[in-house]
Design a protein around this motif. Structure first.
Motif, PDB file in Angstrom:
ATOM      1  N   GLU A  59       8.590  19.255 -22.549  1.00 55.13           N
ATOM      2  CA  GLU A  59       8.878  20.679 -22.694  1.00 55.13           C
ATOM      3  C   GLU A  59      10.359  20.963 -22.503  1.00 55.13           C
ATOM      4  OE1 GLU A  59       5.032  23.086 -21.160  1.00 55.13           O
ATOM      5  OE2 GLU A  59       5.927  21.746 -19.680  1.00 55.13           O
ATOM      6  N   GLN A  62      12.309  20.391 -25.640  1.00 56.39           N
ATOM      7  CA  GLN A  62      12.131  21.479 -26.598  1.00 56.39           C
ATOM      8  C   GLN A  62      12.982  22.689 -26.253  1.00 56.39           C
ATOM      9  OE1 GLN A  62       8.122  22.580 -27.679  1.00 56.39           O
ATOM     10  NE2 GLN A  62       7.341  20.529 -27.221  1.00 56.39           N
ATOM     11  N   TRP A 583      -5.192  23.342 -31.526  1.00 51.01           N
ATOM     12  CA  TRP A 583      -4.338  24.518 -31.439  1.00 51.01           C
ATOM     13  C   TRP A 583      -4.107  24.921 -29.986  1.00 51.01           C
ATOM     14  CZ3 TRP A 583      -2.180  27.086 -35.664  1.00 51.01           C
ATOM     15  CH2 TRP A 583      -2.621  26.654 -36.915  1.00 51.01           C
ATOM     16  N   THR A 584      -2.887  25.397 -29.715  1.00 48.05           N
ATOM     17  CA  THR A 584      -2.540  25.977 -28.419  1.00 48.05           C
ATOM     18  C   THR A 584      -1.781  27.280 -28.661  1.00 48.05           C
ATOM     19  OG1 THR A 584      -2.342  23.805 -27.376  1.00 48.05           O
ATOM     20  CG2 THR A 584      -1.347  25.662 -26.222  1.00 48.05           C
ATOM     21  N   SER A 613       3.823  31.953 -28.478  1.00 48.44           N
ATOM     22  CA  SER A 613       3.975  30.757 -29.299  1.00 48.44           C
ATOM     23  C   SER A 613       2.597  30.283 -29.743  1.00 48.44           C
ATOM     24  CB  SER A 613       4.684  29.640 -28.537  1.00 48.44           C
ATOM     25  OG  SER A 613       3.890  29.178 -27.466  1.00 48.44           O
ATOM     26  N   GLN A 615       0.969  26.621 -31.421  1.00 51.73           N
ATOM     27  CA  GLN A 615       1.266  25.230 -31.737  1.00 51.73           C
ATOM     28  C   GLN A 615       0.022  24.541 -32.292  1.00 51.73           C
ATOM     29  OE1 GLN A 615       3.729  22.747 -29.033  1.00 51.73           O
ATOM     30  NE2 GLN A 615       1.972  21.363 -28.929  1.00 51.73           N
ATOM     31  N   ASP A 617      -1.394  20.643 -33.299  1.00 50.42           N
ATOM     32  CA  ASP A 617      -1.266  19.183 -33.318  1.00 50.42           C
ATOM     33  C   ASP A 617      -2.207  18.655 -34.387  1.00 50.42           C
ATOM     34  OD1 ASP A 617       0.615  18.540 -31.209  1.00 50.42           O
ATOM     35  OD2 ASP A 617      -0.875  19.373 -29.847  1.00 50.42           O
ATOM     36  N   THR A 622       3.262  17.720 -35.044  1.00 48.56           N
ATOM     37  CA  THR A 622       3.126  18.870 -34.145  1.00 48.56           C
ATOM     38  C   THR A 622       4.015  19.974 -34.706  1.00 48.56           C
ATOM     39  OG1 THR A 622       2.733  17.510 -32.191  1.00 48.56           O
ATOM     40  CG2 THR A 622       3.463  19.763 -31.820  1.00 48.56           C
ATOM     41  N   GLN A 624       5.088  24.205 -34.408  1.00 45.36           N
ATOM     42  CA  GLN A 624       5.061  25.346 -33.491  1.00 45.36           C
ATOM     43  C   GLN A 624       5.873  26.503 -34.063  1.00 45.36           C
ATOM     44  OE1 GLN A 624       7.513  25.949 -29.662  1.00 45.36           O
ATOM     45  NE2 GLN A 624       5.622  25.039 -28.887  1.00 45.36           N
ATOM     46  N   ASN A 626       7.316  30.460 -32.591  1.00 41.42           N
ATOM     47  CA  ASN A 626       7.428  31.271 -31.390  1.00 41.42           C
ATOM     48  C   ASN A 626       8.179  32.561 -31.684  1.00 41.42           C
ATOM     49  OD1 ASN A 626      10.447  30.737 -30.737  1.00 41.42           O
ATOM     50  ND2 ASN A 626       9.574  28.669 -30.851  1.00 41.42           N
ATOM     51  N   ARG A 652       9.326  24.945 -34.992  1.00 35.79           N
ATOM     52  CA  ARG A 652       9.611  23.552 -34.659  1.00 35.79           C
ATOM     53  C   ARG A 652       8.581  22.649 -35.320  1.00 35.79           C
ATOM     54  NH1 ARG A 652       8.981  19.354 -30.679  1.00 35.79           N
ATOM     55  NH2 ARG A 652      11.011  18.607 -29.931  1.00 35.79           N
ATOM     56  N   GLU A 672      14.049  21.880 -35.444  1.00 39.32           N
ATOM     57  CA  GLU A 672      13.641  23.207 -34.997  1.00 39.32           C
ATOM     58  C   GLU A 672      14.667  24.249 -35.389  1.00 39.32           C
ATOM     59  OE1 GLU A 672      15.345  23.153 -30.408  1.00 39.32           O
ATOM     60  OE2 GLU A 672      13.329  22.398 -30.795  1.00 39.32           O
TER      61      GLU A 672
END
Length: 707
Positions: A59, A62, A583-584, A613, A615, A617, A622, A624, A626, A652, A672
């Motif tokens: 993290e 990122q 998914w997140t 955000s 995201q 996978d 991956t 994302q 935001n 990203r 990104e």
């Protein structure tokens, strides 16, 4: 606040409550994140009454920016003192500088970053393994300077456990478009028998960064035009003032950093002992900073020579740390940390022209002993600080000062049953500041807290905590007396300042199931004798004036104040959903309002801010997206202009090289975009918000490798 930004923040807040529900499906079990910052037994984030966050290495890569405050600015309840690419500190719940303690491995950074926003913190996260954030009072663990919270940068130089593999490597290389910059970092760890050797190095080389428009805000330009118009109407001398306004690129905003570090540990069955050393250098420009040459008669010359001031910084830090399991009666373990640091930075007025020099050397030590008595588990200990601050040169706005602090503390938790518990503690500090001109001042400080929490069988967690904290004024607040041109202020300290007292009440509620978590923290902090900078007048050459050396006078004053605010946050993790991806989705909104006892606004508070955000996978990728929405700040405090809000978008994409057989998990190529719409961003928490905007559109690409 402009109606458009009001609507955006309101819509985003509604989205925070609604969006995770759209992903309702079964999700994999996730592990809780252990927080090591604090006192007493280590707990995970879901067991803490306050709002705590742990940011791991992936993290951090990122979020990584040039400075610590900017790297963490997207976290709920966190903003930045933004001073260009070169300097920033975190602002937690509207409190910063001397009220937020920045640590490295649990010990203070031992620098001068709290004295001024143009001073870089001697920790930035580029080579960190984890960063932990504790919002709200953490003074029982670290003293009154943690009344706003703690940011702990954990670099992993001193291993406390044997690694799983005898040899490992983690590396980062990236480039960005906004400053034509590069950043690199590498860490290697070798284990032989009970010994662990860790070596790391990092470097940044950022040029002047691009901005969406003018360096000066539209509000500042309008106020300058208004003042010039009034001067002309009054018949005063017309200087035919011409602005050579910066546009498109922020001049003198470069940043160059380098670090070399190493650590050696012995790890046994019941303890560890280690030593680490870290050498850091940094050179960065001070944007929005001009000097006016003065004539021999003391009057400002009509023609100004613009210079490009910059700071050249160097720190060497030595850390000694050890711990041992005791299992002796009620004593469970013991841990000790000692850090010795030698810090210096020189502020150059131009190429080859050294101006003011700041020197700080200090020693800080901490001893903590764990205990267990039935259902009562906690720790007691002591902490000691001996620090010297020296400032030399024409622009030294503070005279040399020695600070000594001795604190003792105890913190205990009591489990009533499997679902509820109590916690609380006390801390006593004796602080002495000895100034070379004003002499000694002493403060005896007391802090305490009491909290309770409960788990409910339906996934709910509730908690409430009451704390009382006392903070001693720092060197600048007491002894400053001089032009601080980096902030365009003539600062005047006050040796009659009393200790600052804060009473904080915080409530938390969280709920989670297998795929969704959501929660919120609300807080009220009531200060008795809040210390702040405000416009004023001082004696200069026998006359009372509000302008000295061409900059306005600001006084350190004291008044009661009240802060009210909170954070609301949610996260959903949905496996094998749309497009067969995992998914997140995350979203948060934070807010804080501060008011002085006389009804005045507290300066440099962050606005209502929303972060979100999404995201996905999916196989080798991956991806994302935001968004951040910040409202206007229409209550800026005396001497400051309001700040317009903004909306930024980012994206990203990362290719998982580990899935192709190259490196361990986390090895990836990434690209990104930050601030993709090239929005003008100004942080209301920055003293240079009207002359130094944040970077514009930025494309960052790089590789992260782990072996």
């Amino acid at each position: 606040m402009k109606s458009s930004h009001k609507r955006r923040v309101l819509a985003a807040t509604l989205l925070l409550g609604a969006s995770p529900l759209a992903f309702a499906q079964e999700a994999p079990e996730t592990l809780d994140t252990i927080i090591v910052t604090g006192v007493g037994p280590q707990r995970d984030t879901d067991e803490m009454i306050g709002n705590a966050t742990a940011i791991n290495r992936d993290e951090l890569v990122q979020k990584l920016s040039g400075t610590l405050g900017d790297t963490l600015a997207s976290e709920p309840g966190v903003s930045t003192t933004f001073f260009g690419q070169g300097a920033s500190r975190p602002v937690l719940r509207g409190l910063g500088a001397e009220r937020v303690l920045v640590l490295t491995n649990g010990i203070g950074v031992i620098d001068v970053s709290a004295a001024s926003p143009d001073h870089q913190a001697a920790a930035d996260g580029i080579d960190a393994e984890k960063v932990e954030i504790l919002r709200g009072p953490a003074a029982l663990a670290y003293g009154g300077q943690a009344i706003g919270g703690v940011v702990n940068v954990i670099d992993g130089l001193i291993a406390e456990e044997l690694p799983d593999e005898p040899l490992s490597f983690d590396g980062l290389a990236a480039t960005n478009s906004v400053s034509d910059g590069t950043e690199t970092a590498g860490k290697v760890r070798y284990t032989t028998g009970p010994f662990v050797l860790t070596l790391s190095a990092s470097a940044r080389d950022f040029g002047n960064y691009d901005i969406p428009g003018f360096a000066e805000s539209s509000r500042l330009r309008a106020s300058e035009e208004h003042e010039e118009g009034e001067t002309h109407e009054e018949g005063e001398e017309d200087h035919d003032h011409e602005h050579e306004e910066a546009y498109g690129t922020l001049e003198n905003s470069f940043l160059q950093t380098g670090t070399f570090a190493g650590g050696l540990s012995w790890v046994g069955d019941n303890g560890f002992l280690g030593f680490g050393v870290r050498h850091q250098t940094s050179e960065y420009g001070l944007p929005g900073h001009e000097h006016a040459e003065e004539g021999h008669d003391g009057e400002e010359e009509a023609e100004h020579e613009e210079e490009s001031p910059f700071i050249d910084l160097e720190q060497t830090r030595y850390d000694f740390r050890g711990g041992m399991n005791l299992n002796y009666g009620i004593l469970t373990d013991v841990a000790a940390n000692i850090s010795v640091a030698d810090y210096t930075h020189t502020e150059f007025e131009g190429p080859g022209e050294p101006g003011t020099r700041y020197d700080t050397d200090g020693t800080e030590g901490r001893l903590e002993v764990g205990n267990l008595i039935g259902n009562i588990e906690g720790a007691f200990g002591l902490q000691y600080l001996d620090k010297k601050l020296g400032a030399f040169g024409d622009e030294a706005f503070i005279t040399p000062t020695k600070t000594k602090n001795l604190g003792v503390f105890v913190y205990e938790t009591y489990e009533l049953n499997d679902d509820a518990g109590l916690e609380g503690g006390l801390r006593f500090d004796d602080v002495e500041l000895d100034n070379s001109v004003a002499g000694k001042v002493d403060f005896n400080l007391v802090s305490g807290s009491l909290g309770a929490h409960a788990h409910w069988g339906t996934g709910w967690f509730t908690g409430v905590q009451l704390s009382y904290t006392e903070r001693a004024p720092n060197e600048s607040e007491l002894f400053a007396d001089g032009a601080h041109l980096a902030t365009s202020q003539y600062e005047v300290g006050n040796t009659a300042l009393d200790k600052e007292k804060g009473t904080n009440l915080e409530a938390t509620i969280r709920w989670e199931n297998d795929w969704l978590s959501a929660g919120g923290n609300l807080f009220l902090t009531d200060f008795d004798g809040f210390i702040y900078l405000t416009p004023g007048s001082t004696l200069n050459e026998g006359a009372l004036t509000d302008v000295v050396d061409g900059v306005p006078v600001y006084l350190f004053s004291q008044q009661d104040a009240k802060f009210v605010g909170g954070e609301i946050y949610g996260e959903a993790k949905i496996p094998q959903s749309a497009l067969s991806a995992d998914w997140t989705a995350k979203a948060s909104v934070d807010f804080v309002n501060g008011e002085l006892d006389d009804g005045g606004n507290i300066p440099y508070l962050p606005p209502v801010t929303f972060h979100s955000s999404v995201q996905a996978d999916w196989k080798l990728w991956t991806v994302q997206a935001n968004m951040t929405i910040a409202a206007d700040q229409d209550d800026p405090g005396a001497g400051s202009l309001p700040t317009d809000g903004y909306t930024t978008f980012g994206a990203r994409a990362a290719l998982k090289l580990s899935a192709l057989g190259f490196g361990k998990e986390g090895t990836q190529l990434f690209v990104e975009g930050r601030n993709l719409t090239d929005e003008e961003v100004r942080y209301s928490t920055s003293v240079l918000k009207d002359t130094v905007p944040a970077p514009g559109q930025n494309i960052r690409a790089g590789i992260k490798v782990s072996f």
